[in-house]
Motif scaffolding. Structure first.
Motif, mmCIF file in Angstrom:
data_model
loop_
_atom_site.group_PDB
_atom_site.id
_atom_site.type_symbol
_atom_site.label_atom_id
_atom_site.label_comp_id
_atom_site.label_asym_id
_atom_site.label_seq_id
_atom_site.Cartn_x
_atom_site.Cartn_y
_atom_site.Cartn_z
ATOM 1 N N TRP A 31 0.861 -1.177 0.000
ATOM 2 C CA TRP A 31 0.000 0.000 0.000
ATOM 3 C C TRP A 31 0.899 1.230 0.000
ATOM 4 O O TRP A 31 1.783 1.364 0.850
ATOM 5 N N LEU A 32 0.674 2.131 -0.961
ATOM 6 C CA LEU A 32 1.424 3.379 -1.027
ATOM 7 C C LEU A 32 0.589 4.490 -0.394
ATOM 8 O O LEU A 32 -0.524 4.776 -0.843
ATOM 9 N N ILE A 33 1.139 5.117 0.661
ATOM 10 C CA ILE A 33 0.464 6.198 1.371
ATOM 11 C C ILE A 33 1.087 7.518 0.932
ATOM 12 O O ILE A 33 2.263 7.777 1.192
ATOM 13 N N THR A 34 0.317 8.347 0.232
ATOM 14 C CA THR A 34 0.773 9.659 -0.215
ATOM 15 C C THR A 34 0.038 10.714 0.602
ATOM 16 O O THR A 34 -1.182 10.669 0.717
ATOM 17 N N SER A 35 0.786 11.655 1.170
ATOM 18 C CA SER A 35 0.152 12.625 2.063
ATOM 19 C C SER A 35 0.664 14.035 1.790
ATOM 20 O O SER A 35 1.793 14.232 1.335
ATOM 21 N N LEU A 36 -0.194 14.997 2.062
ATOM 22 C CA LEU A 36 0.146 16.415 1.995
ATOM 23 C C LEU A 36 -0.280 17.041 3.311
ATOM 24 O O LEU A 36 -1.469 17.071 3.640
ATOM 25 N N ARG A 50 3.082 -2.867 4.053
ATOM 26 C CA ARG A 50 2.679 -4.149 3.477
ATOM 27 C C ARG A 50 1.165 -4.180 3.266
ATOM 28 O O ARG A 50 0.393 -3.685 4.084
ATOM 29 N N GLY A 51 0.751 -4.767 2.149
ATOM 30 C CA GLY A 51 -0.671 -4.837 1.840
ATOM 31 C C GLY A 51 -1.461 -5.557 2.922
ATOM 32 O O GLY A 51 -1.096 -6.650 3.356
ATOM 33 N N GLY A 52 -2.546 -4.947 3.363
ATOM 34 C CA GLY A 52 -3.397 -5.529 4.381
ATOM 35 C C GLY A 52 -2.991 -5.220 5.809
ATOM 36 O O GLY A 52 -3.685 -5.634 6.753
ATOM 37 N N ASP A 53 -1.898 -4.491 5.992
ATOM 38 C CA ASP A 53 -1.407 -4.192 7.343
ATOM 39 C C ASP A 53 -2.068 -2.913 7.860
ATOM 40 O O ASP A 53 -1.530 -1.808 7.724
ATOM 41 N N ILE A 54 -3.224 -3.063 8.457
ATOM 42 C CA ILE A 54 -3.965 -1.910 8.974
ATOM 43 C C ILE A 54 -3.211 -1.240 10.122
ATOM 44 O O ILE A 54 -3.205 -0.009 10.258
ATOM 45 N N ALA A 55 -2.556 -2.041 10.954
ATOM 46 C CA ALA A 55 -1.818 -1.470 12.088
ATOM 47 C C ALA A 55 -0.724 -0.528 11.608
ATOM 48 O O ALA A 55 -0.531 0.562 12.169
ATOM 49 N N ALA A 56 0.016 -0.930 10.556
ATOM 50 C CA ALA A 56 1.067 -0.066 10.015
ATOM 51 C C ALA A 56 0.469 1.184 9.386
ATOM 52 O O ALA A 56 1.053 2.276 9.461
ATOM 53 N N LEU A 57 -0.693 1.048 8.769
ATOM 54 C CA LEU A 57 -1.366 2.204 8.170
ATOM 55 C C LEU A 57 -1.747 3.224 9.244
ATOM 56 O O LEU A 57 -1.481 4.428 9.101
ATOM 57 N N LEU A 58 -2.354 2.765 10.313
ATOM 58 C CA LEU A 58 -2.753 3.673 11.389
ATOM 59 C C LEU A 58 -1.531 4.279 12.090
ATOM 60 O O LEU A 58 -1.564 5.439 12.530
ATOM 61 N N GLU A 59 -0.464 3.491 12.191
ATOM 62 C CA GLU A 59 0.762 4.013 12.781
ATOM 63 C C GLU A 59 1.331 5.143 11.935
ATOM 64 O O GLU A 59 1.828 6.155 12.459
ATOM 65 N N ARG A 60 1.252 5.002 10.601
ATOM 66 C CA ARG A 60 1.713 6.062 9.708
ATOM 67 C C ARG A 60 0.863 7.318 9.879
ATOM 68 O O ARG A 60 1.395 8.443 9.866
ATOM 69 N N PHE A 61 -0.424 7.160 10.075
ATOM 70 C CA PHE A 61 -1.288 8.314 10.304
ATOM 71 C C PHE A 61 -0.865 9.049 11.589
ATOM 72 O O PHE A 61 -0.818 10.282 11.635
ATOM 73 N N THR A 62 -0.551 8.277 12.625
ATOM 74 C CA THR A 62 -0.117 8.882 13.883
ATOM 75 C C THR A 62 1.187 9.653 13.693
ATOM 76 O O THR A 62 1.362 10.759 14.230
ATOM 77 N N GLN A 63 2.114 9.074 12.927
ATOM 78 C CA GLN A 63 3.381 9.758 12.655
ATOM 79 C C GLN A 63 3.154 11.067 11.913
ATOM 80 O O GLN A 63 3.795 12.085 12.205
ATOM 81 N N SER A 97 -14.380 3.315 11.650
ATOM 82 C CA SER A 97 -14.524 2.831 13.024
ATOM 83 C C SER A 97 -13.386 3.310 13.921
ATOM 84 O O SER A 97 -13.553 3.453 15.124
ATOM 85 N N LYS A 98 -12.205 3.563 13.325
ATOM 86 C CA LYS A 98 -11.054 4.040 14.091
ATOM 87 C C LYS A 98 -10.976 5.568 14.131
ATOM 88 O O LYS A 98 -9.998 6.124 14.613
ATOM 89 N N GLY A 99 -12.015 6.217 13.624
ATOM 90 C CA GLY A 99 -11.947 7.666 13.452
ATOM 91 C C GLY A 99 -11.737 8.448 14.732
ATOM 92 O O GLY A 99 -11.007 9.426 14.752
ATOM 93 N N ILE A 100 -12.366 8.012 15.805
ATOM 94 C CA ILE A 100 -12.279 8.791 17.052
ATOM 95 C C ILE A 100 -10.864 8.736 17.616
ATOM 96 O O ILE A 100 -10.307 9.735 18.068
ATOM 97 N N ASP A 101 -10.256 7.556 17.565
ATOM 98 C CA ASP A 101 -8.931 7.397 18.149
ATOM 99 C C ASP A 101 -7.836 8.035 17.298
ATOM 100 O O ASP A 101 -6.892 8.626 17.820
ATOM 101 N N SER A 102 -7.942 7.869 15.974
ATOM 102 C CA SER A 102 -6.859 8.354 15.100
ATOM 103 C C SER A 102 -7.179 9.694 14.456
ATOM 104 O O SER A 102 -6.442 10.146 13.596
ATOM 105 N N HIS A 103 -8.314 10.319 14.835
ATOM 106 C CA HIS A 103 -8.686 11.647 14.334
ATOM 107 C C HIS A 103 -8.854 11.654 12.807
ATOM 108 O O HIS A 103 -8.476 12.609 12.142
#
Length: 391
Positions: A31-36, A50-63, A97-103
């Protein structure tokens, strides 16, 4: 004379970011995460997980949020966009569903065909380029630019699951046709025609068959045909089971509050299969006007106008293909079972005016009119003029 300060060029719209805009380019492997982010200028950051790794995706959002907070001194919310595709809607539901915790304030799924691309004959296409294009489309959409892209209306899990029955039945029917054609082809190569595998006495018929030159069926050919018949019988059992589930679902709708499926079953010429498809694929949604209804089914016209050139290219075919196919089939049956309706009279008058030609083109136009009429019937109770109801 003073010279105007040009350090900040005037813009027609606001360009300061009030959130972190993120696009997801999804594939099976990565999964490629592009952000501005606010304060990063025009530079977009890219990160692979890695594809399907939701935990890594949410961790990237936190970073991203922590880096932006360290740079700006303020915590920003995240707006996410992804293309509609093989992954379906589960990622969108997880983010919601994770919106409240990860904003995560908003998550969007966009129709990839609605995003403008370069019209060059050879254009570069990579996940990095597509990710940046998604971010730009999301920015324009949030600024309120009209028709910049088409966002998908995500169905509820119940609405999505409800469509499984008739979609599975359609797949099973296609497999049934393949097995029947294969059986008939095997027998025809031996000079045998007229065998109907779907008849209940198919096994008795098989024992009585002889080749065109008067021989019994060869040993291995008969064994192959028996295996094909066994698979066909399994398919017939599965089709029957799916139809029982479908009928039970429609019966439950009839006993509850009036629903599109129950109302459609009252019209002559519309059976359980047509009612289930029309209801689950289109009429359960909300539409503001008849143009949106026709466009959702891919039955909207597509004119080609430039200077003196003015021609019609036919329907767009950009909507729901299952709904469009069913409507065209229903339009042919409507002419047969509703001969006195205003829609049928319009169709016959149009064909007669064309000298009996262009029936296929006219039936597509009838399908569009029929969809709009059915939409008005199930949403506002407007009866179709001249339509006969079941007794």
């Amino acid at each position: 004379m003073q010279i105007a300060d040009r350090s900040e060029a005037p813009t027609a719209i606001r360009t300061d970011l009030g959130a972190i805009f993120v696009s997801l380019e999804l594939s099976r492997s990565t999964w490629l995460i592009t952000s501005l982010s606010p304060g990063s200028g025009e530079k977009m950051s890219k990160h692979l997980v890695r594809g399907g790794d939701i935990a890594a995706l949410l961790e990237r959002f936190t970073q991203l949020q922590e880096k932006t907070q360290a740079r700006i001194g303020k915590r920003f919310e995240i707006i996410v966009i992804q293309e509609a595709g093989l992954d379906g809607f589960w990622i969108h539901r997880v983010l919601q569903s994770k919106g409240i915790d990860s904003h995560i304030v908003d998550s969007h799924i966009v129709d990839p065909a609605s995003i403008a691309t370069s019209r060059r004959r050879r254009r570069a296409k990579t996940d990095r380029i597509d990710g940046e294009a998604l971010v730009r489309a999301l920015l324009a959409y949030k600024r309120g630019e009209p028709r910049v892209c088409a966002m998908v209306k995500v169905p509820t899990p119940e609405e999505e699951d409800r469509r499984r029955l008739y979609r599975e039945r359609k797949v099973l029917i296609a497999e049934q046709i393949e097995h029947v054609n294969r059986l008939k082809g095997l027998l025809f190569s031996q000079g045998i025609s007229g065998y109907e595998p779907l008849r209940r006495d198919r096994w008795r018929q098989l024992e009585e068959l002889q080749t065109g030159d008067g021989r019994l069926l060869p040993k291995h050919l008969k064994a192959q045909i028996c295996r094909e018949l066994n698979r066909l019988e399994l398919l017939l059992e599965q089709i029957k089971a799916v139809e029982v589930e479908r009928d039970a679902l429609l019966a439950a709708e009839e006993t509850s509050a009036p629903a599109p499926a129950a109302l459609l079953l009252n019209i002559r010429g519309i059976g359980p299969e047509f009612a289930a498809v029309l209801w689950s694929e289109g009429l359960f949604r909300h539409f503001d006007n008849r143009r949106q209804v026709a466009a959702y089914a891919g039955l909207a016209p597509t004119p080609w106008q430039s200077g003196a050139v003015d021609r019609e290219q036919g329907v767009s075919k950009s909507g729901n293909p299952r709904l469009r196919t069913t409507l065209i089939q229903l339009a042919w049956l409507w002419v047969r079972h509703q001969p006195r309706s205003a829609l049928t009279l319009w169709f016959e008058a149009r064909v007669k005016r064309n000298g009996g030609r262009l029936k296929k083109t006219t039936i597509v136009a009838l399908a569009r009119k029929l969809l709009v009429a059915l939409w008005k019937y199930v949403t506002a109770g407007v009866l179709i003029e001249g339509a006969a109801m079941k007794v």
